[in-house]
Scaffold this motif. Structure first.
Motif, PDB file in Angstrom:
ATOM      1  N   ASN A 111       0.815  -1.213   0.000  1.00  0.00           N
ATOM      2  CA  ASN A 111       0.000   0.000   0.000  1.00  0.00           C
ATOM      3  C   ASN A 111       0.855   1.273   0.000  1.00  0.00           C
ATOM      4  O   ASN A 111       0.491   2.273  -0.617  1.00  0.00           O
ATOM      5  N   GLN A 112       1.985   1.216   0.648  1.00  0.00           N
ATOM      6  CA  GLN A 112       2.871   2.384   0.717  1.00  0.00           C
ATOM      7  C   GLN A 112       3.364   2.784  -0.679  1.00  0.00           C
ATOM      8  O   GLN A 112       3.580   3.961  -0.953  1.00  0.00           O
ATOM      9  N   ARG A 113       3.509   1.812  -1.573  1.00  0.00           N
ATOM     10  CA  ARG A 113       3.926   2.108  -2.946  1.00  0.00           C
ATOM     11  C   ARG A 113       2.888   2.975  -3.661  1.00  0.00           C
ATOM     12  O   ARG A 113       3.226   3.912  -4.394  1.00  0.00           O
ATOM     13  N   ILE A 114       1.620   2.678  -3.431  1.00  0.00           N
ATOM     14  CA  ILE A 114       0.540   3.474  -4.016  1.00  0.00           C
ATOM     15  C   ILE A 114       0.527   4.863  -3.373  1.00  0.00           C
ATOM     16  O   ILE A 114       0.357   5.872  -4.060  1.00  0.00           O
ATOM     17  N   SER A 142       3.317   6.932  -4.923  1.00  0.00           N
ATOM     18  CA  SER A 142       2.972   7.373  -6.280  1.00  0.00           C
ATOM     19  C   SER A 142       1.957   8.504  -6.233  1.00  0.00           C
ATOM     20  O   SER A 142       2.062   9.482  -6.982  1.00  0.00           O
ATOM     21  N   TYR A 143       0.984   8.369  -5.336  1.00  0.00           N
ATOM     22  CA  TYR A 143      -0.026   9.428  -5.196  1.00  0.00           C
ATOM     23  C   TYR A 143       0.611  10.720  -4.679  1.00  0.00           C
ATOM     24  O   TYR A 143       0.333  11.808  -5.192  1.00  0.00           O
ATOM     25  N   GLU A 192      -2.969  13.742  -9.072  1.00  0.00           N
ATOM     26  CA  GLU A 192      -4.046  13.473 -10.038  1.00  0.00           C
ATOM     27  C   GLU A 192      -3.524  12.789 -11.301  1.00  0.00           C
ATOM     28  O   GLU A 192      -4.227  11.980 -11.907  1.00  0.00           O
ATOM     29  N   LYS A 193      -2.321  13.111 -11.714  1.00  0.00           N
ATOM     30  CA  LYS A 193      -1.739  12.500 -12.915  1.00  0.00           C
ATOM     31  C   LYS A 193      -1.646  10.977 -12.729  1.00  0.00           C
ATOM     32  O   LYS A 193      -1.977  10.214 -13.640  1.00  0.00           O
ATOM     33  N   PHE A 194      -1.206  10.541 -11.571  1.00  0.00           N
ATOM     34  CA  PHE A 194      -1.138   9.109 -11.265  1.00  0.00           C
ATOM     35  C   PHE A 194      -2.537   8.501 -11.278  1.00  0.00           C
ATOM     36  O   PHE A 194      -2.773   7.479 -11.922  1.00  0.00           O
ATOM     37  N   LEU A 195      -3.462   9.129 -10.563  1.00  0.00           N
ATOM     38  CA  LEU A 195      -4.821   8.597 -10.487  1.00  0.00           C
ATOM     39  C   LEU A 195      -5.438   8.452 -11.869  1.00  0.00           C
ATOM     40  O   LEU A 195      -6.000   7.397 -12.203  1.00  0.00           O
ATOM     41  N   MET A 221     -11.896   7.907  -3.169  1.00  0.00           N
ATOM     42  CA  MET A 221     -11.580   9.181  -2.526  1.00  0.00           C
ATOM     43  C   MET A 221     -12.615   9.585  -1.478  1.00  0.00           C
ATOM     44  O   MET A 221     -12.347  10.453  -0.660  1.00  0.00           O
ATOM     45  N   LYS A 222     -13.755   8.938  -1.471  1.00  0.00           N
ATOM     46  CA  LYS A 222     -14.768   9.216  -0.450  1.00  0.00           C
ATOM     47  C   LYS A 222     -14.455   8.516   0.866  1.00  0.00           C
ATOM     48  O   LYS A 222     -15.064   8.813   1.883  1.00  0.00           O
ATOM     49  N   LYS A 223     -13.507   7.610   0.839  1.00  0.00           N
ATOM     50  CA  LYS A 223     -13.149   6.860   2.041  1.00  0.00           C
ATOM     51  C   LYS A 223     -12.148   7.655   2.875  1.00  0.00           C
ATOM     52  O   LYS A 223     -11.302   8.364   2.338  1.00  0.00           O
TER      53      LYS A 223
END
Length: 118
Positions: A8-11, A14-15, A20-23, A36-38
């Motif tokens: 999860n730390q990798r994500i 990146s974020y 936003e470019k990654f997403l 994103m609502k979580k």
């Protein structure tokens, strides 16, 4: 069959680095909106990333065709299992169905996808 595990730390990294470019490169609008609502959205994104990777692997094994991240959409449903939608003009004529499971915990997210062909 496809399987993937992601830290999860990798994500998160990146974020943090690409935002936003990654997403927008990896996820569909509906996936982004859902996660994103979580309160803690990173495990949600990471689980979807793992599911996309697992689907890409399984799809290639079944049909020898490459698909990309945006061709695979993991739709979340509150308190119900998620579902996979494929947005791809297939070059094959085989009928198929998907079975999959995703899970995440504090540090890792994992997914397994099985494609059943007729």
């Amino acid at each position: 069959t496809g399987i993937d595990i992601v830290e999860n730390q990798r994500i998160q990294q990146s974020y943090d680095k690409f935002g936003e470019k990654f997403l927008n490169r990896i996820f569909t609008e509906r996936e982004i909106d859902y996660c994103m609502k979580k309160k803690d959205f990173i495990p949600c994104l990471a689980a979807r990333f793992a599911a996309k990777e697992a689907t890409i692997k399984a799809y290639y094994q079944a049909f020898q065709e490459k698909i990309n991240y945006k061709n695979v959409e993991i739709l979340g449903k509150n308190r119900e299992p998620a579902e996979i939608l494929l947005h791809h003009d297939a070059n094959h004529t085989k009928t198929f169905s998907l079975s999959f499971s995703i899970s995440h915990e504090k540090n890792y997210s994992v997914a397994v996808v099985i494609i059943h062909t007729a």
